[in-house]
Design an enzyme around this catalytic site. Sequence first.
Site, PDB file in Angstrom:
ATOM      1  N   LYS A  53       0.841  -1.204   0.000  1.00 10.67           N
ATOM      2  CA  LYS A  53       0.000   0.000   0.000  1.00 10.67           C
ATOM      3  C   LYS A  53       0.881   1.260   0.000  1.00 10.67           C
ATOM      4  CE  LYS A  53      -3.687  -2.591   2.083  1.00 10.67           C
ATOM      5  NZ  LYS A  53      -4.364  -3.149   3.250  1.00 10.67           N
ATOM      6  N   GLN A  97      -5.099  -2.106   9.291  1.00 16.57           N
ATOM      7  CA  GLN A  97      -4.878  -3.416   8.664  1.00 16.57           C
ATOM      8  C   GLN A  97      -5.466  -4.514   9.546  1.00 16.57           C
ATOM      9  OE1 GLN A  97      -3.604  -3.853   5.585  1.00 16.57           O
ATOM     10  NE2 GLN A  97      -3.925  -6.052   5.770  1.00 16.57           N
ATOM     11  N   ASP A 120     -11.514   1.900   3.419  1.00 13.00           N
ATOM     12  CA  ASP A 120     -11.799   0.469   3.251  1.00 13.00           C
ATOM     13  C   ASP A 120     -13.267   0.215   2.930  1.00 13.00           C
ATOM     14  OD1 ASP A 120      -9.732  -1.431   3.445  1.00 13.00           O
ATOM     15  OD2 ASP A 120      -9.544  -1.141   5.608  1.00 13.00           O
TER      16      ASP A 120
HETATM   17  N1  GUN Z   1      -6.846  -7.522   5.581  1.00 12.94           N
HETATM   18  C1  GUN Z   1      -7.093  -8.282   4.487  1.00 12.94           C
HETATM   19  N2  GUN Z   1      -7.723  -7.548   3.543  1.00 12.94           N
HETATM   20  C2  GUN Z   1      -7.891  -6.305   4.059  1.00 12.94           C
HETATM   21  C3  GUN Z   1      -8.462  -5.118   3.551  1.00 12.94           C
HETATM   22  O1  GUN Z   1      -8.994  -5.039   2.433  1.00 12.94           O
HETATM   23  N3  GUN Z   1      -8.415  -4.043   4.384  1.00 12.94           N
HETATM   24  C4  GUN Z   1      -7.882  -4.111   5.630  1.00 12.94           C
HETATM   25  N4  GUN Z   1      -7.915  -3.004   6.376  1.00 12.94           N
HETATM   26  N5  GUN Z   1      -7.337  -5.194   6.125  1.00 12.94           N
HETATM   27  C5  GUN Z   1      -7.338  -6.291   5.337  1.00 12.94           C
END
Ligand code: GUN
Length: 291
Positions: A53, A97, A120
């Site tokens: 990211k 996350q 998200d």
């Molecule tokens: N963990 C696995 N996929 C995601 C996601 O799309 N967003 C977040 N915040 N954590 C994750």
Amino acid sequence: MAKIISGKELSARLKAEMAAQVAAFPEKYGRVPHLAVILVGDDPASVSYVTGKAKASVEVGIRNTTIRRPETITETELLELIAGLNADPEVDGILVQLPLPKHIDTDRVIAAIDRSKDVDGFHPLNVAALWQKQPCTLPCTPKGILRMLWAAGVELEGRQAVVVGRSNIVGLPVSKLLLDANATVTMAHSRTSDLGAVTRQADILVVAVGRSKFIKGDMVREGAVVIDVGVNRDPETGRLCGDVDFAVVEPKASVITPVPGGVGPMTICCLMENTIECFLNRHEADAALKK
Ligand code: GUN
């Protein structure tokens, strides 16, 4: 031979377009969008996602602040951290996350994020808006999947879509997006009896179960479009593999996504889009207030 949708290539194109868009922001808005990512603990998969990211943010010209906290952080401390980011006018997007350690209530943490910064699309108000067809931030993986289907020219209207997996992050929201695109959607899961009989009905099969090579050739209809959301370690080779047994499913499919290089890069690409969207929405809201 199936057509392979490269999420890597599609996301590279979309990121280049976003980079051009963001390059004009300093002059127009005085700054670039700012994404804050919170990583709790040091789970290797989460570290790798967060690194991806940050790298994508650089490519697009988005400011990225990754905030790392130890596994031992308390829920109160995490909520305070989020409150600070909510109050910071120069933060446009907040991503925590997942998964979080067991002693932390994930739902409470997600609900604590300012809805306007919820890149998200996991906040309860964004989820409600999605299910009510109201404007909202779409969750990144489902949005990325729809982008890939559109890019490959896959017709959705009137077709049978089967989604295997019912998570809040992928299965549930992608089912809703497919439904909104007028597909006929079946949601299958770990308790579905005779799963193969269900998946064989699929014109479009989306698999998000987190189990290596779970979907075998005999579970897929000839000519199906197959979207593999899984990111697993192959227990035999130690390499990344999907939820779909690519070697045996690809010859039957008309279109398929690879792992790695399929859905994963599109998820990150849509996170960049969502960050820009939150930035622009917040600027519009500010401008309206000043009118
Ligand atoms: N963990 C696995 N996929 C995601 C996601 O799309 N967003 C977040 N915040 N954590 C994750």
